[in-house]
Design a protein around this motif. Sequence first.
Motif, PDB file in Angstrom:
ATOM      1  N   GLY A  88     -23.268 -15.621  21.209  1.00  0.00           N
ATOM      2  CA  GLY A  88     -24.573 -14.999  21.014  1.00  0.00           C
ATOM      3  C   GLY A  88     -25.761 -15.823  21.463  1.00  0.00           C
ATOM      4  N   THR A  93     -25.939 -13.528  29.388  1.00  0.00           N
ATOM      5  CA  THR A  93     -27.251 -13.180  29.915  1.00  0.00           C
ATOM      6  C   THR A  93     -27.649 -14.131  31.047  1.00  0.00           C
ATOM      7  N   HIS A 204     -16.711 -20.067  24.672  1.00  0.00           N
ATOM      8  CA  HIS A 204     -17.399 -20.054  23.381  1.00  0.00           C
ATOM      9  C   HIS A 204     -17.031 -21.284  22.587  1.00  0.00           C
TER      10      HIS A 204
HETATM   11  P1  TYD Z   1     -25.395 -12.982  25.200  1.00  0.00           P
HETATM   12  O1  TYD Z   1     -25.744 -13.332  26.602  1.00  0.00           O
HETATM   13  O2  TYD Z   1     -24.581 -11.753  24.999  1.00  0.00           O
HETATM   14  O3  TYD Z   1     -24.709 -14.207  24.456  1.00  0.00           O
HETATM   15  P2  TYD Z   1     -23.283 -14.905  24.687  1.00  0.00           P
HETATM   16  O4  TYD Z   1     -22.733 -14.396  25.968  1.00  0.00           O
HETATM   17  O5  TYD Z   1     -23.577 -16.370  24.705  1.00  0.00           O
HETATM   18  O6  TYD Z   1     -22.432 -14.554  23.518  1.00  0.00           O
HETATM   19  O7  TYD Z   1     -26.790 -12.879  24.443  1.00  0.00           O
HETATM   20  C1  TYD Z   1     -26.793 -12.439  23.161  1.00  0.00           C
HETATM   21  C2  TYD Z   1     -28.155 -12.382  22.530  1.00  0.00           C
HETATM   22  O8  TYD Z   1     -29.251 -12.408  23.398  1.00  0.00           O
HETATM   23  C3  TYD Z   1     -28.235 -11.080  21.795  1.00  0.00           C
HETATM   24  O9  TYD Z   1     -28.297 -11.384  20.426  1.00  0.00           O
HETATM   25  C4  TYD Z   1     -29.460 -10.394  22.258  1.00  0.00           C
HETATM   26  C5  TYD Z   1     -30.204 -11.453  22.992  1.00  0.00           C
HETATM   27  N1  TYD Z   1     -30.909 -10.907  24.172  1.00  0.00           N
HETATM   28  C6  TYD Z   1     -32.296 -10.885  24.215  1.00  0.00           C
HETATM   29  O10 TYD Z   1     -32.971 -11.296  23.282  1.00  0.00           O
HETATM   30  N2  TYD Z   1     -32.922 -10.413  25.346  1.00  0.00           N
HETATM   31  C7  TYD Z   1     -32.217  -9.933  26.398  1.00  0.00           C
HETATM   32  O11 TYD Z   1     -32.832  -9.504  27.408  1.00  0.00           O
HETATM   33  C8  TYD Z   1     -30.783  -9.927  26.322  1.00  0.00           C
HETATM   34  C9  TYD Z   1     -29.950  -9.395  27.447  1.00  0.00           C
HETATM   35  C10 TYD Z   1     -30.169 -10.447  25.203  1.00  0.00           C
END
Ligand code: TYD
Length: 441
Positions: A88, A93, A204
């Motif tokens: 998260g 992203t 992760h």
């Molecule tokens: P993510 O890239 O799914 O995390 P990971 O791959 O490391 O598990 O990002 C997750 C968080 O980012 C999610 O809680 C929502 C936030 N987020 C934003 O605040 N703005 C954005 O434009 C995006 C795509 C995600």
Amino acid sequence: MKTQYVCQNCGAFSQKWMGRCPACGMYDVMVEEPVEAKLAPASIRTATLGKLDSARPRRQSIGISEMDLVLGGGLVTGSLILLGGDPGIGKSTLMLQIADQLARGQGTVVYVSGEESADQVKLRAERLGISGQGIEFLAETDIATILTAARNASPALLIIDSIQTMYTAVLASAPGSVAQVRECGSEFMKFAKETGIVTVIIGHVTKYGAIAGPKTLEHIVDTVLYFEGDRYQQYRILRAIKNRFGSTNEIGVFEMTATGLQGVANPSRLFISDTAASGSVIISVIEGSRPLLVEVQALTSPTFFNYPQRVTTGFDQKRLALLLAVLERRAGINAYGLDCFVNAVGGIKVTEPSSDLGIALAIASSIRNKTITQGTLAVGEVGLGGEIRPVYGLDLRLKEAEKMGLQLAIVPTRNETASNGKIDVREVRDIREAVAVAFGS
Ligand code: TYD
Ligand code: MG
């Protein structure tokens, strides 16, 4: 392919899985590994190091400056990069944004997800304002299929999201196990080296044992990046902790916004608040080549229990105890009977000894209930004798303070002449003197 179970502690092996190593007796150490025939052609030769061409690694700049900075100038052809971080935090992203940047300039990017469906990834792309032009998507977890697809697409970048969902049919172990993560990791390494395709694997960070964390892979890959920060704060720090093609000191600072991650060109503003209160002062930490200003706050209040509390966030608690002792003995400022809380703004971790003076002054400010002039920087290591020791990179820190519009800097004495910039630089020899400068007494 045949596999066997190898003890990660002593190297003993067995044909079937065992909970305990029959040789050394340790538990949970038997990991499945393929048995490979290690025969090399008879014609194999070594090479003289001095006669080799020292070809510079070929790099492609990504166009996201914070990312390029951390990588040491961009992606190196054929390198394998591990991007680790808490679930998260924004790894998917970040990689999607990088995919978009590359797809605009350098060619196709293959994005493989074992975690999310095409719909989910498409939705995220839309939210980020990414058209998806030039990004090839594949929802797959079987690494043989992935490698074939990647070979066919021959992209500028291959992204694997995440290593913990991938598996090779060679091993019977479950995806995410140490055996699978390691075997898939080395398969991707072989692939990157053979094809020259830059490969990024996302991992992760895991707290518990059943799923192997990115640490399992650190020694295999060329570059290890960690994406850190507080899920509840907007800023993220990207840190290289291993880099075969660059320095490991640089950090990239990003802010998580409604439209994705944005590079922060001026990170200091994240860690300084606009209002002055007693118990707050600005310190400076250097990350790689970048000075960062951070506000620290201290709060003291009468103890309700017999034993006063010493609580810190982002700062070493033992160091706090030391500073309290020095304040009492060397400056006559007494925290006896007071709870003491220290906090670094923005959730950043402060580990540099140069932050001592600022924290000591913040505590003094709270105990005396006197504010230190807003916009005061304090840097210096505090010795047990109350002396203020020099810190490295003082000029760098002062320049940043000036850039951020600070007015006063309390610093250790030094030999060079003080900078004649806009900031008022006051050199102090010991904690008593520093307190006098800070409170004008
Ligand atoms: P993510 O890239 O799914 O995390 P990971 O791959 O490391 O598990 O990002 C997750 C968080 O980012 C999610 O809680 C929502 C936030 N987020 C934003 O605040 N703005 C954005 O434009 C995006 C795509 C995600
Ligand atoms: Mg993700």
